[in-house]
Design an enzyme around this catalytic site. Structure first.
Site, short mmCIF file in Angstrom:
data_model
loop_
_atom_site.label_atom_id
_atom_site.label_comp_id
_atom_site.label_asym_id
_atom_site.label_seq_id
_atom_site.Cartn_x
_atom_site.Cartn_y
_atom_site.Cartn_z
N LYS A 65 0.84 -1.21 0.00
CA LYS A 65 0.00 0.00 0.00
C LYS A 65 0.87 1.26 0.00
O LYS A 65 2.09 1.16 0.20
CB LYS A 65 -0.92 -0.03 1.22
CG LYS A 65 -0.15 -0.09 2.52
CD LYS A 65 -1.05 -0.51 3.66
CE LYS A 65 -0.24 -0.53 4.93
NZ LYS A 65 -0.94 -1.08 6.07
N ARG B 282 -10.11 -0.13 15.27
CA ARG B 282 -10.02 0.67 14.05
C ARG B 282 -10.99 0.07 13.03
O ARG B 282 -12.02 0.63 12.77
CB ARG B 282 -8.55 0.65 13.56
CG ARG B 282 -8.22 1.72 12.57
CD ARG B 282 -6.74 1.77 12.26
NE ARG B 282 -6.24 0.55 11.64
CZ ARG B 282 -5.00 0.40 11.17
NH1 ARG B 282 -4.13 1.40 11.25
NH2 ARG B 282 -4.61 -0.72 10.61
N TYR C 46 16.94 30.00 7.35
CA TYR C 46 15.71 30.70 7.75
C TYR C 46 15.59 30.76 9.27
O TYR C 46 15.87 29.78 9.96
CB TYR C 46 14.49 29.98 7.20
CG TYR C 46 14.26 30.20 5.72
CD1 TYR C 46 14.08 31.49 5.22
CD2 TYR C 46 14.24 29.13 4.85
CE1 TYR C 46 13.87 31.68 3.86
CE2 TYR C 46 14.03 29.31 3.49
CZ TYR C 46 13.84 30.59 3.01
OH TYR C 46 13.63 30.79 1.67
N MET D 179 12.67 24.43 1.67
CA MET D 179 11.86 23.68 0.71
C MET D 179 12.73 22.78 -0.17
O MET D 179 12.39 21.63 -0.43
CB MET D 179 11.04 24.65 -0.14
CG MET D 179 10.09 23.95 -1.10
SD MET D 179 9.23 25.10 -2.19
CE MET D 179 8.09 25.86 -1.05
#
Ligand SMILES: *Cc1c(COP(=O)(O)O)cnc(C)c1O
Length: 375
Positions: free
Chosen positions: A34, A143, A263, A319
């Site tokens: 998955k 769940r 930053y 980023m």
């Protein structure tokens, strides 16, 4: 081209699958693929796992792409169907279903009433279509799944639709010493006397709870060479990392004591330091919350390797870039190879330093990162 790359080792995958079989020699293996193969890319890993007895995925698109790669093994949808319209596709692609709720049973009953002719003892025609159901019990995870009191009722309804049934549960704490005891007792008591195959174990249970192996094991994380256990490393379990997440230094800076970095000026040099700027940032899937800060000071970085040598990240992850301390790696210059995680720095070590788990980091490698498959 930006130097960032995720390299997928097929031999490591084959090795880890063999390790699963060593731990659980009498069980069939349902490989959990998955989340796009835990971020490794379904198409990058499926071939190397072709010796598995089955695949477990989450959504129809993943299941269909595996079938279209010509795999004939069972393909299990781990959350089953979400609405009735999916059943035609389930049938068309011969997919197996987890059934975890009465709502799903109702969808199946309605579908069978409409599309499957009842079996005729006179002509021998009609009858059950070959749907394979993994009927899920909630043994304390709370769940998905039927609570034990409802389980046999659910089973009786599924038995009217198909004889291909596997009894299943999923453990909440298989990585803890007595973590499965209560759940296993509930499962055994509820399924006592039933002759169907069973499936219980995820990676943690495969590694730590041999009494749970049963007919089908469902390894995920261990196939990718990371560990589900808090205190045992993947290497100690005999596993090899499948993903090498690498980049390069694209700029080198020298900081004097008192100068800050990146930053928010989150890091202040306390001596003369060499800093490498690495082409990898949070938009590539590297965790921005990496490292621990106190006030303006970065107390502890995240392990990372430059030119084969372990060091640590410093400052805030941006980023597209992050900073690494190369004061003690004088040979590291622009172009020096950087391993974000892989053989030298296990993904689990990076995860630990970021207060998360290897699963999350692997699944989060961003679509913009190019992948390369090697043997
Ligand atoms: C994801 C998943 C697995 C595999 O879990 P790992 O911890 O990665 O081994 C097994 N069973 C179910 C139901 C799952 O959802």
């Amino acid at each position: 081209m930006r130097p960032i790359l995720a390299t997928i080792s097929q031999s490591a995958l084959r090795h880890n699958l063999a390790v699963v079989k060593q731990y659980a020699p009498n069980s069939k293996v349902m490989a959990a693929l998955k989340a796009n193969g835990y971020g490794h890319g379904l198409a990058n890993i499926a071939d190397a796992l072709s010796a598995t007895d089955g695949f477990a995925v989450l959504d129809l698109a993943e299941a269909i792409s595996l079938r279209e790669m010509s795999f004939e093994q069972p393909i299990l949808l781990l959350e089953g169907i979400f609405n009735a319209s999916e059943l035609a596709i389930v049938k068309g692609y011969s997919l197996s279903l987890v059934v975890h709720s009465f709502a799903q049973i109702e969808m199946l009953e309605a579908y069978f009433a409409k599309h499957v002719t009842p079996h005729s003892p006179l002509t021998g025609e009609g009858g059950k279509h070959h749907l394979s159901v993994f009927l899920k019990m909630n043994t304390g995870m709370n769940r998905l799944g039927f609570v034990p009191q409802d389980y046999i009722v659910a089973l009786k309804r599924i038995e009217k639709l198909t004889p291909h049934i596997t009894l299943m549960t999923h453990f909440a704490a298989a990585d803890e010493p007595q973590g499965v005891d209560a759940a296993l007792a509930i499962f055994k008591k509820t399924t006592q006397g039933l002759i169907y195959p069973t499936s219980l174990a995820n990676s943690a249970a495969i590694l730590c709870q041999p009494q749970t192996h049963a007919d089908w094991v469902r390894p995920g994380i261990m196939l990718y060479g990371a560990t589900p256990a808090k205190n045992t490393s993947a290497t100690e379990c005999g596993l090899k990392p499948v993903m090498q997440f690498t980049s390069e230094i694209i700029s080198v800076q020298t900081l004097q004591a008192g100068e800050t970095l990146g930053y928010g000026n989150r890091f202040t040099a306390n001596k003369t330091m060499r800093v490498g700027v690495v082409a990898c940032g949070y938009a590539d899937g590297y965790p921005r919350h990496a490292g621990q800060y106190s006030g303006n000071h970065h107390l502890q970085g995240v392990p990372i390797a430059v030119a084969g040598q372990r060091t640590q990240t410093i400052g805030r992850v941006s980023m597209d870039m992050l900073f690494v301390d190369i004061t003690d790696i004088p040979q590291a210059n622009i172009g020096a190879p950087v391993e974000l995680w892989g053989n030298t720095v296990p993904v689990d070590a990076v995860a630990k330093a970021c207060d998360t788990i290897g699963y999350e980091l692997l699944c989060a490698v961003a679509p913009r990162v190019p992948f390369k498959v090697v043997d």
